[in-house]
Design an enzyme around this catalytic site. Sequence first.
Site, PDB file in Angstrom:
ATOM      1  N   ASP A  92       0.828  -1.215  -0.093  1.00  0.00           N
ATOM      2  CA  ASP A  92       0.137   0.018   0.138  1.00  0.00           C
ATOM      3  C   ASP A  92       0.709   1.162  -0.039  1.00  0.00           C
ATOM      4  OD1 ASP A  92       0.851   0.231   2.568  1.00  0.00           O
ATOM      5  OD2 ASP A  92      -1.161  -0.343   3.385  1.00  0.00           O
ATOM      6  N   ASP A 266      -7.979  -7.479   0.726  1.00  0.00           N
ATOM      7  CA  ASP A 266      -6.929  -7.877   1.881  1.00  0.00           C
ATOM      8  C   ASP A 266      -7.619  -7.268   3.163  1.00  0.00           C
ATOM      9  OD1 ASP A 266      -5.506  -5.067   3.216  1.00  0.00           O
ATOM     10  OD2 ASP A 266      -6.749  -4.586   1.429  1.00  0.00           O
ATOM     11  N   CYS A 304     -12.925 -29.076   7.648  1.00  0.00           N
ATOM     12  CA  CYS A 304     -11.778 -28.256   7.138  1.00  0.00           C
ATOM     13  C   CYS A 304     -10.244 -29.216   7.004  1.00  0.00           C
ATOM     14  CB  CYS A 304     -11.552 -27.065   8.132  1.00  0.00           C
ATOM     15  SG  CYS A 304      -9.943 -26.133   7.814  1.00  0.00           S
ATOM     16  N   CYS A 306      -7.291 -27.987   7.119  1.00  0.00           N
ATOM     17  CA  CYS A 306      -5.903 -27.202   7.668  1.00  0.00           C
ATOM     18  C   CYS A 306      -5.237 -27.990   9.068  1.00  0.00           C
ATOM     19  CB  CYS A 306      -6.334 -26.014   8.303  1.00  0.00           C
ATOM     20  SG  CYS A 306      -6.946 -25.789  10.008  1.00  0.00           S
ATOM     21  N   CYS A 309      -7.385 -28.101  12.391  1.00  0.00           N
ATOM     22  CA  CYS A 309      -8.810 -28.938  12.310  1.00  0.00           C
ATOM     23  C   CYS A 309      -8.411 -30.440  12.328  1.00  0.00           C
ATOM     24  CB  CYS A 309      -9.398 -28.608  11.175  1.00  0.00           C
ATOM     25  SG  CYS A 309     -10.282 -27.063  11.478  1.00  0.00           S
ATOM     26  N   HIS A 335      -5.645 -21.584  10.680  1.00  0.00           N
ATOM     27  CA  HIS A 335      -7.089 -22.070  10.189  1.00  0.00           C
ATOM     28  C   HIS A 335      -7.643 -21.038   9.497  1.00  0.00           C
ATOM     29  CE1 HIS A 335     -11.304 -23.190  10.215  1.00  0.00           C
ATOM     30  NE2 HIS A 335     -11.311 -22.039  10.776  1.00  0.00           N
TER      31      HIS A 335
END
Length: 375
Positions: A92, A266, A304, A306, A309, A335
């Site tokens: 930015d 974002d 999930c 990930c 999880c 996660h």
Amino acid sequence: MTRFSYSILARDGLARRGVISTPRGEIRTPAFMPVGTAATVKAMLPGSVRETGADILLGNTYHLMLRPGAERIARLGGLHRFMDWDRPILTDSGGFQVMSLSELRKLTEEGVRFRSHVDGSEHMLTPERSMEIQRLLGSDIVMCFDECPALPADRERIVESMRLSMRWARRSRDAFGDRPGHALFGIQQGGLEEDMRGESAEALASIGFDGYAIGGLAVGEGQEAMFACLDYAPGQLPDDKPRYLMGVGKPDDIVGAVQRGVDMFDCVLPSRSGRTGQALTRFGAVNLKNARHRDDPRPLDPECTCPCCTRYSRAYLHHVMRSGEIISSMLLTWHNLHYYQELMQGLRDAIEAGTLDAFAEGFHARRAEGDMAPV
């Protein structure tokens, strides 16, 4: 060298499925960019961020110029090497942080003079200096320098600010120059005023940018007002370039914005929430600090994939959160970022299949069900 380019692969209503090509790799859109404020996504290793499915990260010009300094990063090989991320980075311009974080600031036509929130040192940030800092960092996508007034604001203030930002956009374009393989994005301003957004979009298009951001939203106006603005703002921007909604947002914000033609996002929410014990899931937000989880052997989200999880129970996550253990921030941030990237893949697939409205209906219905019942 691969030049920066954007291709639309599929459409569904106003939504677009596309790909941004850069020398450092492709960015699948709609895309979510994890925020690496100070050259790191907090509580995550770069390789772990990539494993969640992220194609691109965001870095903050304001924070990096103050510490460790853009010149130092350049001497050490640039931001990609410095933080061990070899894929695209968007930076930015620093304008929003100057307005929101610095203590003493003075806005003029030239730029903004301010005191650092870190050590009180005085700095001058102009469109030219912002372009120089982002060149030193070596980011792939550079944002032009703008001013972003907080909402609500009166129309006179919004008009004055937007027109100043458009003059700064021209100076940013001139200072950016010709940098093959790197892109410069213009930022549309105009608050919630449709005619001002239109004037801003026309000014930016006449200057010519590689992509266009919708700025000045998610600054206190609420989702209803934001969506009302997004009903027209993306369509005012060139159709053949990526459109980036800055600082957004919550999962339902993203779904609604994609339906309205936005390509890039974002937000600090997934990482910040992870550090405070909040998991963002397909059935809404789950607070792991809540005592209801302390004896729960089930995963946070059984669907999930990930590591959080697949390897740990809610009881464990509750324990490490309440104990202040660092692994809590690591697992919940992983996660949350995984969930966001899974959502983006779902949106891309739905646009390609022409089923985006059905996907959005299912998304909202699942969240409305709420979390699974306690054991």
